[in-house]
Design a protein around this motif. Sequence first.
Motif, PDB file in Angstrom:
ATOM      1  N   VAL A 132      -2.953   4.631   5.841  1.00 15.53           N
ATOM      2  CA  VAL A 132      -2.699   5.969   5.081  1.00 15.53           C
ATOM      3  C   VAL A 132      -2.144   5.810   3.805  1.00 15.53           C
ATOM      4  N   GLY A 133      -1.296   4.513   3.515  1.00  9.93           N
ATOM      5  CA  GLY A 133      -0.758   4.300   2.159  1.00  9.93           C
ATOM      6  C   GLY A 133      -1.844   4.145   1.095  1.00  9.93           C
ATOM      7  N   GLY A 134      -2.838   3.174   1.610  1.00 10.96           N
ATOM      8  CA  GLY A 134      -4.045   3.093   0.834  1.00 10.96           C
ATOM      9  C   GLY A 134      -4.805   4.259   0.180  1.00 10.96           C
ATOM     10  N   ALA A 135      -5.076   5.046   1.232  1.00 13.41           N
ATOM     11  CA  ALA A 135      -5.795   6.222   1.077  1.00 13.41           C
ATOM     12  C   ALA A 135      -4.929   7.042  -0.012  1.00 13.41           C
ATOM     13  N   ALA A 136      -3.757   7.145   0.273  1.00 11.99           N
ATOM     14  CA  ALA A 136      -3.021   8.101  -0.749  1.00 11.99           C
ATOM     15  C   ALA A 136      -2.878   7.413  -2.095  1.00 11.99           C
ATOM     16  N   LEU A 152       0.854  -1.178   0.070  1.00 10.08           N
ATOM     17  CA  LEU A 152      -0.010  -0.115   0.214  1.00 10.08           C
ATOM     18  C   LEU A 152       1.058   1.205   0.243  1.00 10.08           C
ATOM     19  N   GLY A 153       2.004   1.361   0.586  1.00 13.20           N
ATOM     20  CA  GLY A 153       3.087   2.363   0.448  1.00 13.20           C
ATOM     21  C   GLY A 153       3.543   2.347  -0.691  1.00 13.20           C
ATOM     22  N   VAL A 154       3.689   1.479  -1.449  1.00  6.35           N
ATOM     23  CA  VAL A 154       4.295   1.536  -2.808  1.00  6.35           C
ATOM     24  C   VAL A 154       3.297   2.038  -3.863  1.00  6.35           C
ATOM     25  N   GLY A 155       2.059   1.535  -3.362  1.00  6.02           N
ATOM     26  CA  GLY A 155       0.943   2.371  -4.105  1.00  6.02           C
ATOM     27  C   GLY A 155       0.737   3.832  -4.149  1.00  6.02           C
ATOM     28  N   ALA A 156       1.131   4.201  -2.739  1.00  2.86           N
ATOM     29  CA  ALA A 156       1.177   5.749  -2.631  1.00  2.86           C
ATOM     30  C   ALA A 156       2.336   6.440  -3.151  1.00  2.86           C
TER      31      ALA A 156
END
Length: 263
Positions: A254-258, A15-19
């Motif tokens: 947070v990462g997913g939302a970003a 999810l952080g990579v997604g952000a």
Amino acid sequence: MMGPAHSLSGAAAWLGVGAAAAAADRAMPWPVLVVGALICAGAALAPDLDHKSATISRAFGPVSKALCEIVDKLSFAVYKATRKPGDARRTGGHRTLTHTWLWAVMIGGGASALAILGGRWAVLALLFIHMVLAVEGLLWRAARMSSDVLVWLLGATSAWILAGVLDKPGNGSDWLFSAPGQEYLWLGLPILLGALVHDIGDALTVSGCPILWPIPVGRKRWYPIGPPKAIRFRAGSWVELKVLMPLFMLLGGVGGAAALNVI
């Protein structure tokens, strides 16, 4: 770390990579974000295939148990063949070969090659394996209370549905690699990331982790990387359960939302 913490850290990492991808104008379609997070959560359990009591070694019944025996013996053989005078004597292969950056690159690259060369059935197989592991890691309480067959059916159903979603135009089968024939090449990335996140998590524990192998450090080739011993913790301790797991959930949210441009 224990299985649930490993899986949560894997999902949070993707999810952080997604952000980061969204910030770099290479935003993931939502199916890639979801599927990648589940794959990474499952892949974050995979390095422990060298341990007979690990979640992955029990996840697929006799097949994974037999594979565990093979991987443990292979890892131990590689350790004995490559150890330097400063490396300790061992009687098993746990936290050796499968807990290195080189292994992570090999399984990630192998998964990408399999997805390209093996076609749809290879993609379904990769998804099935990692969906089962994601269920075992993220929903571990429910998984332990149910039968293996039910977990396998959930993994197979999830793999079939998610592959169908990804196959639709614009949903991400060609995310990041868009040339003809490169569909699903990205599948190796969350698998590689999951293995590395597992190694980093183990490096935080008392025993450390030989992530850098085969690069020698002093008199050791299997140097257990980790922070100062005063701030390491034991697997399953309150630090893991009360601090790290809530932190992984927060960072993942947070990462997913970003990644979805919600924040």
